[in-house]
Design a protein around this motif. Structure first.
Motif, PDB file in Angstrom:
ATOM      1  N   MET A   1      25.012 -35.913  15.605  1.00 51.44           N
ATOM      2  CA  MET A   1      23.691 -35.395  15.234  1.00 51.44           C
ATOM      3  C   MET A   1      23.259 -36.018  13.910  1.00 51.44           C
ATOM      4  SD  MET A   1      21.086 -33.305  15.753  1.00 51.44           S
ATOM      5  CE  MET A   1      21.663 -32.112  16.961  1.00 51.44           C
ATOM      6  N   PRO A   2      22.111 -36.707  13.887  1.00 53.16           N
ATOM      7  CA  PRO A   2      21.635 -37.285  12.624  1.00 53.16           C
ATOM      8  C   PRO A   2      21.151 -36.205  11.681  1.00 53.16           C
ATOM      9  CG  PRO A   2      20.001 -37.544  14.353  1.00 53.16           C
ATOM     10  CD  PRO A   2      21.217 -36.972  15.011  1.00 53.16           C
ATOM     11  N   HIS A   3      21.001 -36.566  10.402  1.00 47.06           N
ATOM     12  CA  HIS A   3      20.404 -35.646   9.441  1.00 47.06           C
ATOM     13  C   HIS A   3      18.950 -35.421   9.820  1.00 47.06           C
ATOM     14  CE1 HIS A   3      18.538 -34.169   5.773  1.00 47.06           C
ATOM     15  NE2 HIS A   3      19.739 -33.822   5.353  1.00 47.06           N
ATOM     16  N   LEU A   4      18.537 -34.143   9.850  1.00 47.15           N
ATOM     17  CA  LEU A   4      17.179 -33.798  10.237  1.00 47.15           C
ATOM     18  C   LEU A   4      16.536 -32.924   9.182  1.00 47.15           C
ATOM     19  CD1 LEU A   4      17.788 -32.872  13.988  1.00 47.15           C
ATOM     20  CD2 LEU A   4      17.088 -35.072  13.053  1.00 47.15           C
ATOM     21  N   ALA A   5      15.223 -33.071   9.024  1.00 43.77           N
ATOM     22  CA  ALA A   5      14.493 -32.218   8.092  1.00 43.77           C
ATOM     23  C   ALA A   5      14.622 -30.765   8.522  1.00 43.77           C
ATOM     24  CB  ALA A   5      13.028 -32.630   8.050  1.00 43.77           C
ATOM     25  N   GLY A  23      12.905 -31.172  17.001  1.00 46.69           N
ATOM     26  CA  GLY A  23      13.937 -32.083  17.470  1.00 46.69           C
ATOM     27  C   GLY A  23      13.856 -33.411  16.741  1.00 46.69           C
ATOM     28  N   TYR A  24      14.301 -34.458  17.399  1.00 43.52           N
ATOM     29  CA  TYR A  24      14.343 -35.755  16.732  1.00 43.52           C
ATOM     30  C   TYR A  24      14.295 -36.880  17.761  1.00 43.52           C
ATOM     31  CZ  TYR A  24      19.189 -36.277  18.296  1.00 43.52           C
ATOM     32  OH  TYR A  24      20.315 -36.393  19.076  1.00 43.52           O
ATOM     33  N   GLY A  25      14.031 -38.074  17.256  1.00 43.23           N
ATOM     34  CA  GLY A  25      14.146 -39.295  18.035  1.00 43.23           C
ATOM     35  C   GLY A  25      14.997 -40.291  17.280  1.00 43.23           C
ATOM     36  N   ALA A  26      15.949 -40.890  17.969  1.00 40.89           N
ATOM     37  CA  ALA A  26      16.772 -41.961  17.404  1.00 40.89           C
ATOM     38  C   ALA A  26      16.273 -43.272  18.014  1.00 40.89           C
ATOM     39  CB  ALA A  26      18.246 -41.728  17.708  1.00 40.89           C
ATOM     40  N   HIS A  27      15.497 -44.035  17.239  1.00 45.04           N
ATOM     41  CA  HIS A  27      14.736 -45.161  17.750  1.00 45.04           C
ATOM     42  C   HIS A  27      15.404 -46.497  17.421  1.00 45.04           C
ATOM     43  CE1 HIS A  27      11.824 -41.872  17.352  1.00 45.04           C
ATOM     44  NE2 HIS A  27      11.087 -42.482  18.253  1.00 45.04           N
ATOM     45  N   HIS A  28      15.191 -47.462  18.288  1.00 40.73           N
ATOM     46  CA  HIS A  28      15.591 -48.840  17.998  1.00 40.73           C
ATOM     47  C   HIS A  28      14.599 -49.387  16.971  1.00 40.73           C
ATOM     48  CE1 HIS A  28      18.557 -49.186  21.294  1.00 40.73           C
ATOM     49  NE2 HIS A  28      17.787 -48.276  21.861  1.00 40.73           N
ATOM     50  N   ARG A  84      16.237 -42.423  22.014  1.00 35.67           N
ATOM     51  CA  ARG A  84      16.646 -41.168  22.613  1.00 35.67           C
ATOM     52  C   ARG A  84      15.811 -40.068  21.967  1.00 35.67           C
ATOM     53  NH1 ARG A  84      21.844 -37.209  21.657  1.00 35.67           N
ATOM     54  NH2 ARG A  84      21.204 -35.672  23.222  1.00 35.67           N
ATOM     55  N   LEU A  85      15.213 -39.220  22.811  1.00 31.11           N
ATOM     56  CA  LEU A  85      14.341 -38.156  22.344  1.00 31.11           C
ATOM     57  C   LEU A  85      14.941 -36.804  22.715  1.00 31.11           C
ATOM     58  CD1 LEU A  85      10.911 -39.592  23.598  1.00 31.11           C
ATOM     59  CD2 LEU A  85      12.045 -40.031  21.404  1.00 31.11           C
ATOM     60  N   LYS A  86      15.019 -35.913  21.755  1.00 31.94           N
ATOM     61  CA  LYS A  86      15.568 -34.588  22.013  1.00 31.94           C
ATOM     62  C   LYS A  86      14.728 -33.546  21.284  1.00 31.94           C
ATOM     63  CE  LYS A  86      19.799 -31.799  21.619  1.00 31.94           C
ATOM     64  NZ  LYS A  86      19.738 -31.296  23.006  1.00 31.94           N
ATOM     65  N   GLY A  87      14.220 -32.562  22.027  1.00 36.61           N
ATOM     66  CA  GLY A  87      13.416 -31.508  21.428  1.00 36.61           C
ATOM     67  C   GLY A  87      13.659 -30.175  22.098  1.00 36.61           C
ATOM     68  N   GLY A  88      12.951 -29.160  21.629  1.00 42.97           N
ATOM     69  CA  GLY A  88      13.058 -27.855  22.259  1.00 42.97           C
ATOM     70  C   GLY A  88      13.180 -26.683  21.310  1.00 42.97           C
ATOM     71  N   GLU A  89      13.105 -26.926  19.986  1.00 38.35           N
ATOM     72  CA  GLU A  89      13.375 -25.867  19.014  1.00 38.35           C
ATOM     73  C   GLU A  89      12.122 -25.194  18.453  1.00 38.35           C
ATOM     74  OE1 GLU A  89      16.456 -24.760  18.186  1.00 38.35           O
ATOM     75  OE2 GLU A  89      17.102 -26.079  19.810  1.00 38.35           O
ATOM     76  N   LEU A  90      10.934 -25.641  18.826  1.00 38.55           N
ATOM     77  CA  LEU A  90       9.733 -25.194  18.121  1.00 38.55           C
ATOM     78  C   LEU A  90       9.525 -23.684  18.182  1.00 38.55           C
ATOM     79  CD1 LEU A  90       7.184 -25.890  16.505  1.00 38.55           C
ATOM     80  CD2 LEU A  90       5.988 -26.187  18.676  1.00 38.55           C
ATOM     81  N   LEU A  91       9.646 -23.082  19.350  1.00 43.29           N
ATOM     82  CA  LEU A  91       9.392 -21.643  19.448  1.00 43.29           C
ATOM     83  C   LEU A  91      10.435 -20.841  18.686  1.00 43.29           C
ATOM     84  CD1 LEU A  91       8.136 -21.156  23.114  1.00 43.29           C
ATOM     85  CD2 LEU A  91       6.824 -21.554  21.019  1.00 43.29           C
ATOM     86  N   ARG A  92      11.668 -21.333  18.637  1.00 43.34           N
ATOM     87  CA  ARG A  92      12.693 -20.656  17.828  1.00 43.34           C
ATOM     88  C   ARG A  92      12.377 -20.799  16.334  1.00 43.34           C
ATOM     89  NH1 ARG A  92      15.677 -22.011  22.431  1.00 43.34           N
ATOM     90  NH2 ARG A  92      15.898 -24.208  21.861  1.00 43.34           N
ATOM     91  N   SER A  93      11.883 -21.969  15.942  1.00 39.35           N
ATOM     92  CA  SER A  93      11.475 -22.145  14.546  1.00 39.35           C
ATOM     93  C   SER A  93      10.316 -21.221  14.201  1.00 39.35           C
ATOM     94  CB  SER A  93      11.073 -23.605  14.293  1.00 39.35           C
ATOM     95  OG  SER A  93      12.169 -24.481  14.471  1.00 39.35           O
ATOM     96  N   LEU A  94       9.387 -21.061  15.141  1.00 37.26           N
ATOM     97  CA  LEU A  94       8.257 -20.158  14.922  1.00 37.26           C
ATOM     98  C   LEU A  94       8.739 -18.710  14.815  1.00 37.26           C
ATOM     99  CD1 LEU A  94       5.145 -19.959  14.745  1.00 37.26           C
ATOM    100  CD2 LEU A  94       5.130 -19.699  17.244  1.00 37.26           C
TER     101      LEU A  94
END
Length: 295
Positions: A1-5, A23-28, A84-94
């Motif tokens: 898991m990369p460092h995320l804000a 979530g985050y994206g790990a981009h080329h 690689r794109l990974k998300g899904g936390e927004l409603l929990r953050s809210l």
């Protein structure tokens, strides 16, 4: 898991602006920002990848709860050669702010790229993925949904384009609901929008000021004017999805010269609130706690 804000907040008088991670994206990096000499920008990559954070900004002013952008949505997908794109936390953050989707009265889209519209409906716009469900409604069903008319027109004519909004789970649920705004319009006391087209034809920024008029400082919710601190160190760089690179650069230059401004850069993984500090003939991104990030 990369460092995320992390979830974080900036306050202007009685108004709060809170970053809600999704979530985050790990981009080329060479795909997203071709031609960059990454060795000249140490700390910009993690394991040779350009990591971008995905999220939304919650603006609470008076009795209004405004969401700026709707992040990525519930997905975990690889796009070969891109990210690689990974998300899904927004409603929990809210929920961590004591709010549910029904408490949001306004949604503002800075633009309609994939990673800014993911919670529009109750089905995530997984790129190139099979459609297993049909949307049954908007996630924030009680909210007004606002964007620039040029943005709506542009993407409505380009359905299916990689990186743009999915026609079935983003555009169709918004038909008959979306309202159009433009530069100079006021969303709430102390909350206005600015035309920052360039990255996309209808890109908007949201500017928040203390509605009481106390103090000169503002928070500039930048959308995709900036993707990474390297664009602050070298504003001449272009991002691969800039529709008009010259205009996007001109917008970056204009924002960097704004006085008394905290920039809210939702893709920056080491902290999304900061200032562009003049350093010789360039700028250094400094988070609001005073800790320099990537150069």
């Amino acid at each position: 898991m990369p460092h995320l804000a992390e979830q974080s907040r900036f306050t202007l008088g009685g108004t709060t602006i809170t970053y809600l991670p999704d979530g985050y994206g790990a981009h080329h990096p060479d795909t997203m920002m071709p031609g960059v000499d990454w060795a000249a920008h140490p700390g910009s990559l993690a394991d040779s990848l350009l990591v971008l954070t995905f999220g939304a900004f919650l603006v609470r002013t008076g009795d209004q709860n405004i969401l700026v952008d709707l992040a990525l949505g519930e997905m975990d997908v690889d796009i070969p050669g891109v990210a690689r794109l990974k998300g899904g936390e927004l409603l929990r953050s809210l929920a961590a702010e004591g709010l549910s989707a029904d408490d949001i009265d306004t949604v503002v889209y800075t633009h309609l790229h994939l990673d800014h519209v993911g919670w529009t409906s109750d089905v995530a716009p997984v790129p190139n993925g099979p459609r297993t469900r049909t949307p049954t409604g908007l996630t924030f069903a009680r909210a007004r949904h606002l964007m620039a008319q040029d943005e709506w027109r542009y993407w409505s004519a380009r359905t299916g384009e990689l990186g743009g909004p999915d026609a079935d789970v983003v555009l169709k649920p918004l038909e008959g609901v979306v309202e159009f705004i433009g530069g100079g319009d006021t969303i709430a006391p102390g909350v206005t929008v600015e035309d920052t087209s360039g990255h996309t034809p209808g890109h908007l920024a949201v500017v928040v000021r203390d509605p009481s008029g106390a103090g000169r400082e503002s928070v500039f919710l930048a959308g995709d004017i900036f993707h990474a601190p390297v664009e602050i160190a070298d504003p001449n760089l272009s991002f691969s999805s800039d529709v008009d690179p010259d205009r996007a650069k001109a917008v970056r230059d204009r924002v960097l010269e704004r006085p008394d401004t905290v920039i809210a850069a939702g893709h920056f993984p080491h902290g999304v609130f900061g200032r562009a500090v003049p350093t010789g003939d360039t700028y250094t991104w400094t988070t609001v706690d005073g800790s320099p990030s990537s150069r």
